[in-house]
Scaffold this motif. Sequence first.
Motif, PDB file in Angstrom:
ATOM      1  N   PRO A 198       0.805  -1.232   0.000  1.00 19.26           N
ATOM      2  CA  PRO A 198       0.000   0.000   0.000  1.00 19.26           C
ATOM      3  C   PRO A 198       0.834   1.275   0.000  1.00 19.26           C
ATOM      4  O   PRO A 198       0.377   2.302  -0.507  1.00 19.26           O
ATOM      5  CB  PRO A 198      -0.836  -0.103   1.283  1.00 19.26           C
ATOM      6  N   ASP A 199       2.070   1.197   0.529  1.00 16.48           N
ATOM      7  CA  ASP A 199       2.904   2.404   0.550  1.00 16.48           C
ATOM      8  C   ASP A 199       3.745   2.537  -0.727  1.00 16.48           C
ATOM      9  O   ASP A 199       4.711   3.305  -0.750  1.00 16.48           O
ATOM     10  CB  ASP A 199       3.798   2.430   1.803  1.00 16.48           C
ATOM     11  N   HIS A 200       3.398   1.779  -1.768  1.00 20.79           N
ATOM     12  CA  HIS A 200       4.052   1.925  -3.074  1.00 20.79           C
ATOM     13  C   HIS A 200       3.013   2.334  -4.130  1.00 20.79           C
ATOM     14  O   HIS A 200       2.831   1.649  -5.127  1.00 20.79           O
ATOM     15  CB  HIS A 200       4.703   0.597  -3.502  1.00 20.79           C
ATOM     16  N   PRO A 201       2.337   3.472  -3.922  1.00 23.34           N
ATOM     17  CA  PRO A 201       1.247   3.836  -4.837  1.00 23.34           C
ATOM     18  C   PRO A 201       1.708   4.052  -6.274  1.00 23.34           C
ATOM     19  O   PRO A 201       0.962   3.820  -7.216  1.00 23.34           O
ATOM     20  CB  PRO A 201       0.684   5.128  -4.230  1.00 23.34           C
ATOM     21  N   GLU A 202       2.977   4.492  -6.420  1.00 21.18           N
ATOM     22  CA  GLU A 202       3.457   4.788  -7.787  1.00 21.18           C
ATOM     23  C   GLU A 202       3.454   3.527  -8.656  1.00 21.18           C
ATOM     24  O   GLU A 202       3.239   3.602  -9.865  1.00 21.18           O
ATOM     25  CB  GLU A 202       4.850   5.451  -7.727  1.00 21.18           C
ATOM     26  N   VAL A 203       3.655   2.356  -8.024  1.00 21.24           N
ATOM     27  CA  VAL A 203       3.678   1.101  -8.796  1.00 21.24           C
ATOM     28  C   VAL A 203       2.291   0.842  -9.399  1.00 21.24           C
ATOM     29  O   VAL A 203       2.157   0.258 -10.469  1.00 21.24           O
ATOM     30  CB  VAL A 203       4.103  -0.085  -7.882  1.00 21.24           C
TER      31      VAL A 203
END
Length: 495
Positions: free
Chosen positions: A87-92
Amino acid sequence: MSGHKLLLSELKLWTSGRSRWRGRLHAGFSGRGKFFSSYSPKVCIVGSGPAGFYTAQHLIKTRQDVQVDIYERLPVPFGLVRFGVAPDHPEVKNVINTFTQTAKNSRCSFYGNVNVGKDVSVSELQQSYHAVVLSYGAEGNRSIGVPGENLAGVYSAKDFVGWYNGLPSCRELSPDLSCETAVILGQGNVALDVARILLSPVDILQKTDITQPALEALAESLVRRVLIVGRRGPMQVACTVKEVREMVNLPRTKPEMMAADFEGVKEAIKDLPRSRKRLTELMLKTALEMPGEVEQGRRSQASRIWGFRFFRSPVEVLADPDHNRVAGIRLAVNKLEGSGDGARAVLTGEVEDVTCGLVISSIGYKSLPIDPLVPFDSRKAIVPNSIGRVEQATGLYCSGWLKTGPTGVIATTMNNSFDTARTLMEDMDSGALDVSAAKPGSQSISALLEKKGVKAVTFSDWEKIDNVEMSRGEASGKPREKLLTVEEMLQVARK
Ligand code: FAD
């Protein structure tokens, strides 16, 4: 005109008779001046993760005549981009924009809530389409294979990740986070995702699309120390430098490494390939170097600890005195034979017990067979194939993790899915795949599903779910608040 087919017309038509379906008729002159007509090739894709969408994208972009239908087990699309990526990798997750464009192409349709292998068989799909591409990923997990692995408090990373990402089947997991130490088995990027989520300050997580129940459980969590265990050494870890750097910089945490694990590493570093070198340098610096003043200050404020434990293999998960739940893990101490990526872990005979209340095994996902008639290599847990062409099964293809095994990032999956699409188109062009006769496509599958009482979710239905999730998220300062059950998703889709 010689050697080329000249397309004269493309007509949409309804055929009459017992099975009515819409097809596109292509007519023209072949190179030898002979008039030809053929229906547009209909391709069905099973699974709407990156593999499914990238295969569809490449087919649609490259051939103007092909129609693609994507069948997905869940009412919502995007596979591990929704249910795996942290969830803390929104850019992916931005790849979703590209997938949405594909789904909205007039020659692509999405049918969610259709479980292939249960609601419809692969051979039924093959009867209705010229080609079927299996892209249903790797939904099983490898077991640790040691005594005690079924104790309460032992989870697979697959389930744990599914829980914090809102996978409906993992909703009930409610992991007990009332212990101080958690041990993660495996040192790949998924292991680091899990470690980071366990240790991240809640004020960071609450701005992500992590589910509300997971956020609340993590807010109450007593886990203060996470050990990430691998059977080989620092120069063999499977994670990447970006993920290690995120751990090193994770607010309110500090690293705890064992200097002895890094013996000889400094000397070997110069011969490593570039990416491995950068990763090893970062781990070495974190483990051995005296931190600067700022970093020292940061570490002195830390309330949580993380660390790699190298050269250790699980032997047994140890139970508490009531034999109810995990109380520790027994690790065998290894040494390495050989060097580099090919180095083998060999037991030294020594063991070591670590007290912990949570064990998460992150030793790999695994594809499962969904239809007894589809070839499946149980040892490699993949569908046996040659560049995406399923062996001994004309008209059947595969892409993504089902094709390669569960390794590689989304970009890797994209490339292998493009390869499969190319293989399929080569077969159309060479005649190895017969596309001359009309096929009913979704018309006949919809009728079949209707008989079974299965109602598919369309892409515009998904957009209703998407809108509800985003507006719920907005209310709590998150990008989205995911719906957590299939029932709830279907309810919103059918409004
Ligand atoms: P999946 O994404 O699993 O898609 C398979 C789809 O098939 C799913 O939607 C599933 O519901 C559907 N399906 C399953 N069975 C059936 C059935 N019987 N009928 C119909 N449909 C079915 N890569 C990155 O680049 N960056 C990251 O940060 C990143 N993080 C990751 C975190 C985790 C925890 C994991 C496991 C992977 C991560 N990856 C990341 C890798 C990336 O997710 C994969 O490369 C990619 O998702 C594989 O795509 P796939 O389509 O083969 O499988």
